[in-house]
Design a protein around this motif. Sequence first.
Motif, PDB file in Angstrom:
ATOM      1  N   VAL A 104      67.248 -14.495  32.553  1.00 38.03           N
ATOM      2  CA  VAL A 104      68.037 -15.518  33.453  1.00 38.03           C
ATOM      3  C   VAL A 104      66.671 -16.106  34.525  1.00 38.03           C
ATOM      4  O   VAL A 104      66.540 -17.169  34.895  1.00 38.03           O
ATOM      5  CB  VAL A 104      68.942 -14.945  34.175  1.00 38.03           C
ATOM      6  N   MET A 105      65.751 -14.992  35.049  1.00 35.74           N
ATOM      7  CA  MET A 105      64.982 -15.301  36.205  1.00 35.74           C
ATOM      8  C   MET A 105      63.852 -16.127  35.369  1.00 35.74           C
ATOM      9  O   MET A 105      63.074 -17.086  36.010  1.00 35.74           O
ATOM     10  CB  MET A 105      64.356 -14.335  36.684  1.00 35.74           C
ATOM     11  N   ALA A 106      63.459 -16.042  34.024  1.00 39.51           N
ATOM     12  CA  ALA A 106      62.673 -16.950  33.366  1.00 39.51           C
ATOM     13  C   ALA A 106      62.907 -18.422  33.241  1.00 39.51           C
ATOM     14  O   ALA A 106      62.089 -19.370  33.244  1.00 39.51           O
ATOM     15  CB  ALA A 106      62.421 -16.326  31.935  1.00 39.51           C
ATOM     16  N   VAL A 107      64.105 -18.723  33.352  1.00 38.74           N
ATOM     17  CA  VAL A 107      64.839 -20.047  33.281  1.00 38.74           C
ATOM     18  C   VAL A 107      64.961 -20.577  34.967  1.00 38.74           C
ATOM     19  O   VAL A 107      64.622 -21.646  35.345  1.00 38.74           O
ATOM     20  CB  VAL A 107      66.226 -20.173  32.651  1.00 38.74           C
ATOM     21  N   ALA A 108      65.352 -19.456  35.718  1.00 31.49           N
ATOM     22  CA  ALA A 108      65.828 -19.924  37.061  1.00 31.49           C
ATOM     23  C   ALA A 108      64.803 -20.019  37.879  1.00 31.49           C
ATOM     24  O   ALA A 108      64.452 -21.153  38.705  1.00 31.49           O
ATOM     25  CB  ALA A 108      66.802 -18.831  37.827  1.00 31.49           C
ATOM     26  N   LEU A 109      63.571 -19.116  37.904  1.00 35.00           N
ATOM     27  CA  LEU A 109      62.472 -19.283  38.795  1.00 35.00           C
ATOM     28  C   LEU A 109      61.687 -20.352  38.744  1.00 35.00           C
ATOM     29  O   LEU A 109      61.368 -21.172  39.717  1.00 35.00           O
ATOM     30  CB  LEU A 109      61.777 -18.076  38.786  1.00 35.00           C
ATOM     31  N   PRO A 110      61.513 -21.090  37.390  1.00 42.08           N
ATOM     32  CA  PRO A 110      60.578 -22.152  37.214  1.00 42.08           C
ATOM     33  C   PRO A 110      61.513 -23.458  37.952  1.00 42.08           C
ATOM     34  O   PRO A 110      60.752 -24.343  38.028  1.00 42.08           O
ATOM     35  CB  PRO A 110      60.428 -22.079  35.581  1.00 42.08           C
ATOM     36  N   ALA A 111      62.734 -23.428  37.761  1.00 43.53           N
ATOM     37  CA  ALA A 111      63.541 -24.522  38.225  1.00 43.53           C
ATOM     38  C   ALA A 111      63.862 -24.471  39.665  1.00 43.53           C
ATOM     39  O   ALA A 111      64.430 -25.544  40.284  1.00 43.53           O
ATOM     40  CB  ALA A 111      64.786 -24.413  37.305  1.00 43.53           C
ATOM     41  N   GLY A 112      63.537 -23.236  40.244  1.00 50.13           N
ATOM     42  CA  GLY A 112      63.662 -23.235  41.756  1.00 50.13           C
ATOM     43  C   GLY A 112      65.334 -22.875  42.049  1.00 50.13           C
ATOM     44  O   GLY A 112      65.715 -23.265  43.230  1.00 50.13           O
ATOM     45  N   ALA A 113      65.822 -22.560  41.206  1.00 51.11           N
ATOM     46  CA  ALA A 113      67.214 -22.139  41.474  1.00 51.11           C
ATOM     47  C   ALA A 113      67.596 -20.515  41.232  1.00 51.11           C
ATOM     48  O   ALA A 113      68.551 -20.014  40.704  1.00 51.11           O
ATOM     49  CB  ALA A 113      68.377 -22.862  40.346  1.00 51.11           C
ATOM     50  N   TRP A 114      66.830 -19.678  42.070  1.00 48.38           N
ATOM     51  CA  TRP A 114      66.831 -18.439  41.971  1.00 48.38           C
ATOM     52  C   TRP A 114      67.948 -17.979  42.472  1.00 48.38           C
ATOM     53  O   TRP A 114      68.727 -16.831  41.859  1.00 48.38           O
ATOM     54  CB  TRP A 114      65.611 -17.744  42.649  1.00 48.38           C
ATOM     55  N   ARG A 115      68.430 -18.553  43.754  1.00 46.40           N
ATOM     56  CA  ARG A 115      70.015 -18.030  44.079  1.00 46.40           C
ATOM     57  C   ARG A 115      71.082 -18.211  43.016  1.00 46.40           C
ATOM     58  O   ARG A 115      71.864 -17.073  42.980  1.00 46.40           O
ATOM     59  CB  ARG A 115      70.173 -18.953  45.490  1.00 46.40           C
ATOM     60  N   GLY A 116      71.154 -19.579  42.538  1.00 48.14           N
ATOM     61  CA  GLY A 116      72.046 -19.651  41.454  1.00 48.14           C
ATOM     62  C   GLY A 116      71.746 -18.611  40.045  1.00 48.14           C
ATOM     63  O   GLY A 116      72.603 -18.145  39.484  1.00 48.14           O
ATOM     64  N   GLY A 117      70.255 -18.364  40.050  1.00 50.66           N
ATOM     65  CA  GLY A 117      70.032 -17.292  38.902  1.00 50.66           C
ATOM     66  C   GLY A 117      70.700 -16.055  39.263  1.00 50.66           C
ATOM     67  O   GLY A 117      70.894 -15.340  38.297  1.00 50.66           O
ATOM     68  N   LEU A 118      70.717 -15.583  40.493  1.00 49.46           N
ATOM     69  CA  LEU A 118      71.217 -14.358  40.660  1.00 49.46           C
ATOM     70  C   LEU A 118      72.881 -14.132  40.359  1.00 49.46           C
ATOM     71  O   LEU A 118      73.257 -13.213  39.604  1.00 49.46           O
ATOM     72  CB  LEU A 118      71.101 -13.948  42.129  1.00 49.46           C
ATOM     73  N   TRP A 119      73.510 -15.232  40.277  1.00 49.68           N
ATOM     74  CA  TRP A 119      74.917 -15.220  40.106  1.00 49.68           C
ATOM     75  C   TRP A 119      75.090 -15.324  38.432  1.00 49.68           C
ATOM     76  O   TRP A 119      75.977 -14.432  37.887  1.00 49.68           O
ATOM     77  CB  TRP A 119      75.794 -16.350  40.327  1.00 49.68           C
TER      78      TRP A 119
END
Length: 181
Positions: A104-119
């Motif tokens: 998930v973080m491999a997708v969320a961090l580059p997109a800048g969506a780490w808070r949504g990535g936590l969910w």
Amino acid sequence: MPGFLARYSGGTLVAMGAMGAEAVVLFAVSQVYAYTQESSVHPVLHVVVLLVLVFVGVPAALGITVGMVLPLTALATWTGKRLRGSDSWWWLPIVAAVACGVLVMAVALPAGAWRGGLWWWAGLTVLVTLPGLAARPALRPEPGHPGLGRAVTLTTLYGTGAVVLTIVGGYVAFFMGLVDA
């Protein structure tokens, strides 16, 4: 080879049954939530959406089972035996949390969506862990461990119980006035 196929086909069956129970529980929760919102959607549309989800969801569940659940269950078994000398159920949530977190973080961090990535990380971890825990007894090759029949029975009983508890809980919430239609 037939033992290998039988072992993993049984684990796949049990894991997909557990995912089916998860899907029905999530559908029941979404229906309770939908009744609390103003909506102009016709109730027949909910049935159509459910049918589409069944035809799309079954192949997706098979892909998730074969691609994530069974490999993570095998990795958790290997990790437990390698690090502690014995296999324990609690290795699966740990291994699943790490693997899902990386994914998930491999997708969320580059997109800048780490808070949504936590969910997404928490949801994916639960989605993978529960079927893996259900399938573990069906995957054990050692004699003396419960096999496929017991795993199917327990998955059916617990899955049915979770669905009934969710539906009854929704009705009780409406009846007691905890949520308004």
